[in-house]
Design a protein around this motif. Structure first.
Motif, PDB file in Angstrom:
ATOM      1  N   GLU A  60       0.830  -1.211   0.000  1.00 21.44           N
ATOM      2  CA  GLU A  60       0.000   0.000   0.000  1.00 21.44           C
ATOM      3  C   GLU A  60       0.865   1.262   0.000  1.00 21.44           C
ATOM      4  N   ARG A  82      -1.179  -4.324   3.472  1.00 17.98           N
ATOM      5  CA  ARG A  82      -1.809  -3.046   3.841  1.00 17.98           C
ATOM      6  C   ARG A  82      -1.183  -2.417   5.073  1.00 17.98           C
ATOM      7  N   LYS A  83      -1.394  -1.117   5.193  1.00 17.73           N
ATOM      8  CA  LYS A  83      -0.977  -0.420   6.410  1.00 17.73           C
ATOM      9  C   LYS A  83      -1.819  -0.906   7.579  1.00 17.73           C
ATOM     10  N   GLY A  85      -4.181  -1.895  10.634  1.00 15.39           N
ATOM     11  CA  GLY A  85      -5.549  -1.625  11.065  1.00 15.39           C
ATOM     12  C   GLY A  85      -6.601  -1.634   9.982  1.00 15.39           C
ATOM     13  N   LYS A  86      -6.239  -2.026   8.765  1.00 18.44           N
ATOM     14  CA  LYS A  86      -7.208  -1.961   7.662  1.00 18.44           C
ATOM     15  C   LYS A  86      -7.741  -3.321   7.226  1.00 18.44           C
ATOM     16  N   LEU A  87      -7.098  -4.396   7.710  1.00 20.54           N
ATOM     17  CA  LEU A  87      -7.503  -5.724   7.242  1.00 20.54           C
ATOM     18  C   LEU A  87      -8.308  -6.461   8.312  1.00 20.54           C
TER      19      LEU A  87
END
Ligand code: AMP
Length: 174
Positions: A60, A82-83, A85-87
């Motif tokens: 990301e 992903r960065k 806390g997003k998954l």
């Protein structure tokens, strides 16, 4: 025919002191916004790693652009790193230091068969922390790292020393 490296040299924008003083920010958006340039980058990476990978992983956010296109061009699955806390679901996480600040990257588990060879893609290789963290996530998820493909390498920062032993290809080195 214009090579990928020539496209990058002619279209890349560089911004001193962004996003922090002392950083020369390399902006690839003008390169990605040129269809011939973007295609030449994807073709160059596909040719370099042909036959060595079963999937691609994009970091990301700009790595997503490369991974989506290369996944399609090579007919392989695409992973999104992903960065923090997003998954949702079960995720693996790695914290690491950036050229500026710190960051956390995450990967959902169970997306690919165990042992899949995953090619990591991002726009810029700087200190190497981002790709090293991603390589660790890929390994911890049960896959092998097929290689690292980036558009620009900032060789002064010696990111390659963080990913020694992993086949690495860059379109342009500064
Ligand atoms: P690093 O972990 O230090 O290799 O940093 C690589 C990540 O940070 C990449 O995802 C780049 O998008 C971004 N990055 C680091 N330095 C720069 C720079 N000078 N210009 C543009 N992006 C950068």
């Amino acid at each position: 025919m214009t090579s990928a490296a020539e496209h990058v040299h002619s279209l890349l924008a560089s911004y001193p002191d962004f996003p922090h003083e002392g950083i020369l920010f390399r902006d690839l958006n003008p390169v990605f916004a040129n269809a011939a340039a973007f295609t030449s980058i994807i073709d160059a990476l596909a040719a370099e790693f042909a036959g060595t990978f079963d999937a691609v992983a994009g970091i990301e956010a700009r790595g997503f652009l490369l991974a989506g296109a290369l996944g399609y061009a090579s007919d392989v699955p695409v992973l999104a790193v992903r960065k923090g806390g997003k998954l949702p679901g079960t995720v693996l996480a790695e914290e690491y230091a950036l050229e500026y600040g710190t960051a956390r990257l995450e990967l959902e588990v169970g997306q690919l068969p165990e042992g899949s060879r995953v090619l990591i893609l991002d726009d810029v290789l700087a200190t190497g922390g981002t790709v090293a963290a991603t390589a660790s996530l890929i390994s911890r998820a049960g896959y092998s790292v097929a290689g690292v493909g980036v558009v620009i390498e900032l060789s002064d920062l010696d990111g390659r020393s963080r990913i020694e032993g992993i086949p690495t290809h860059t379109i342009v080195s500064f």
